[in-house]
Design an enzyme around this catalytic site. Structure first.
Site, PDB file in Angstrom:
ATOM      1  N   GLU A  75       0.871  -1.323  -0.039  1.00 26.26           N
ATOM      2  CA  GLU A  75      -0.207   0.059  -0.088  1.00 26.26           C
ATOM      3  C   GLU A  75       1.003   1.504   0.207  1.00 26.26           C
ATOM      4  O   GLU A  75       0.398   2.317   0.354  1.00 26.26           O
ATOM      5  CB  GLU A  75      -0.785   0.062   1.148  1.00 26.26           C
ATOM      6  CG  GLU A  75      -1.940  -1.401   1.331  1.00 26.26           C
ATOM      7  CD  GLU A  75      -2.798  -1.260   0.302  1.00 26.26           C
ATOM      8  OE1 GLU A  75      -2.704  -0.518  -0.845  1.00 26.26           O
ATOM      9  OE2 GLU A  75      -4.015  -1.995   0.396  1.00 26.26           O
ATOM     10  N   HIS A  94      -2.952   2.239   8.802  1.00 29.64           N
ATOM     11  CA  HIS A  94      -3.996   1.292   7.994  1.00 29.64           C
ATOM     12  C   HIS A  94      -4.084   0.326   8.744  1.00 29.64           C
ATOM     13  O   HIS A  94      -3.157  -0.716   9.018  1.00 29.64           O
ATOM     14  CB  HIS A  94      -3.361   1.279   6.446  1.00 29.64           C
ATOM     15  CG  HIS A  94      -4.189   0.303   5.851  1.00 29.64           C
ATOM     16  ND1 HIS A  94      -5.661   0.285   5.919  1.00 29.64           N
ATOM     17  CD2 HIS A  94      -3.803  -0.702   5.456  1.00 29.64           C
ATOM     18  CE1 HIS A  94      -6.124  -0.779   5.083  1.00 29.64           C
ATOM     19  NE2 HIS A  94      -5.096  -1.575   4.964  1.00 29.64           N
ATOM     20  N   HIS A  96      -7.140  -3.311   9.377  1.00 27.88           N
ATOM     21  CA  HIS A  96      -8.307  -4.061   9.089  1.00 27.88           C
ATOM     22  C   HIS A  96      -9.214  -4.179  10.479  1.00 27.88           C
ATOM     23  O   HIS A  96      -9.643  -5.154  10.594  1.00 27.88           O
ATOM     24  CB  HIS A  96      -8.077  -5.258   8.386  1.00 27.88           C
ATOM     25  CG  HIS A  96      -7.226  -5.314   6.913  1.00 27.88           C
ATOM     26  ND1 HIS A  96      -6.840  -6.263   6.266  1.00 27.88           N
ATOM     27  CD2 HIS A  96      -6.779  -4.144   6.460  1.00 27.88           C
ATOM     28  CE1 HIS A  96      -6.282  -6.067   5.245  1.00 27.88           C
ATOM     29  NE2 HIS A  96      -6.197  -4.544   5.617  1.00 27.88           N
ATOM     30  N   HIS A 157     -12.672  -3.334   3.031  1.00 30.98           N
ATOM     31  CA  HIS A 157     -11.083  -3.260   3.104  1.00 30.98           C
ATOM     32  C   HIS A 157     -10.726  -3.288   4.642  1.00 30.98           C
ATOM     33  O   HIS A 157     -10.098  -3.792   5.110  1.00 30.98           O
ATOM     34  CB  HIS A 157     -10.453  -2.452   2.168  1.00 30.98           C
ATOM     35  CG  HIS A 157      -8.843  -2.369   1.900  1.00 30.98           C
ATOM     36  ND1 HIS A 157      -8.043  -2.099   0.996  1.00 30.98           N
ATOM     37  CD2 HIS A 157      -8.019  -2.892   3.134  1.00 30.98           C
ATOM     38  CE1 HIS A 157      -6.740  -2.631   1.292  1.00 30.98           C
ATOM     39  NE2 HIS A 157      -6.557  -2.989   2.596  1.00 30.98           N
TER      40      HIS A 157
HETATM   41  P1  13P Z   1       1.093  -5.194   3.113  1.00 31.81           P
HETATM   42  O1  13P Z   1       1.855  -6.548   4.002  1.00 31.81           O
HETATM   43  O2  13P Z   1       1.861  -5.212   1.906  1.00 31.81           O
HETATM   44  O3  13P Z   1       1.600  -4.141   3.973  1.00 31.81           O
HETATM   45  O4  13P Z   1      -0.355  -5.522   3.073  1.00 31.81           O
HETATM   46  C1  13P Z   1      -1.135  -5.507   4.138  1.00 31.81           C
HETATM   47  C2  13P Z   1      -2.205  -4.957   4.216  1.00 31.81           C
HETATM   48  O5  13P Z   1      -3.268  -4.823   4.896  1.00 31.81           O
HETATM   49  C3  13P Z   1      -2.932  -4.367   2.487  1.00 31.81           C
HETATM   50  O6  13P Z   1      -3.986  -3.834   2.677  1.00 31.81           O
END
Ligand code: 13P
Length: 218
Positions: A75, A94, A96, A157
């Protein structure tokens, strides 16, 4: 590497581990960046946080060129583009986070159900439309959703929070997840929550700005 760069790398790593310990993130999901010199320091892709070392973090120039043995987070585009678009931000988180992601999957933004929605800079925590992870389309979508805001949900996401410090960005991510949990709780009881008015949120925003609310997190 200077002492200051080493300390910044350690701080990012500490927040990555805190993000997992608090349940804001799970497994290898999520990523963090901090503005650094003419670019940014960002977590590497696909490396579990408990195995990540300060030297695994990647320095990324504004043109997307990475320095170091690891590849940057998938990202990196939205981290780079948010920091370029937002001179007020020094850090991007960021995750989830579970409740934020439930709402994002349902295509819901977070409405003004609680006065703390103002920590995202307005009357809602907006929702960025879905785009494939790691793409310029996703970067464009989240930069758009963050206009005038300091956090957004990402459809199908997760969420993004920004801050003038890394600690502030992480604090904001936790507050957005708390709001998402409250909204989820209302919906789970079968009710759309009553909402604060635009005028009430404006008063909260003014009071937060006047008191520097949240700034102590830095
Ligand atoms: P990365 O390990 O590439 O940072 O990806 C994790 C992720 O949450 C992608 O949205």
């Amino acid at each position: 590497m200077t002492d200051s760069e080493r300390a910044t790398r350690r701080a990012i790593l500490a927040q990555c581990r805190a993000m997992t310990a608090s349940g804001l993130s799970q497994g290898m999901s999520g990523n963090i960046s901090v503005r650094w010199r003419e670019g940014l320091l960002i977590t590497p892709t696909s490396l579990p946080y408990d195995r990540m070392m300060p030297e695994d973090l990647v320095f990324l120039c504004r043109d997307g060129t990475a320095e170091g043995p690891r590849r940057p987070s998938s990202e990196w585009r939205f981290h780079r583009d948010i920091l370029a678009a937002r001179p007020d931000a020094r850090a991007v988180v960021h995750t989830h986070a579970p409740y934020a992601t439930v709402l994002a999957i349902l295509g819901r933004e977070i409405p003004p159900l609680h006065y703390m929605v103002a920590v995202a800079g307005g009357a809602t925590v907006p929702l960025a439309p879905y785009a494939l992870f790691g793409t310029q389309a996703l970067s464009d979508a989240v930069v758009g959703a963050l206009a005038g805001r300091t956090a957004c949900l990402m459809q199908h996401h997760g969420m993004i929070a920004i801050g003038s410090t890394l600690e502030e960005a992480m604090w904001r991510a936790g507050e957005v997840e708390a709001l998402a949990r409250q909204y989820h709780g209302c919906l789970a009881l079968g009710q759309e929550p009553p909402l604060l008015s635009a005028a009430e949120i404006e008063t909260v925003l003014q009071k937060m700005a006047a008191s520097g609310y949240g700034a102590h997190r830095g």
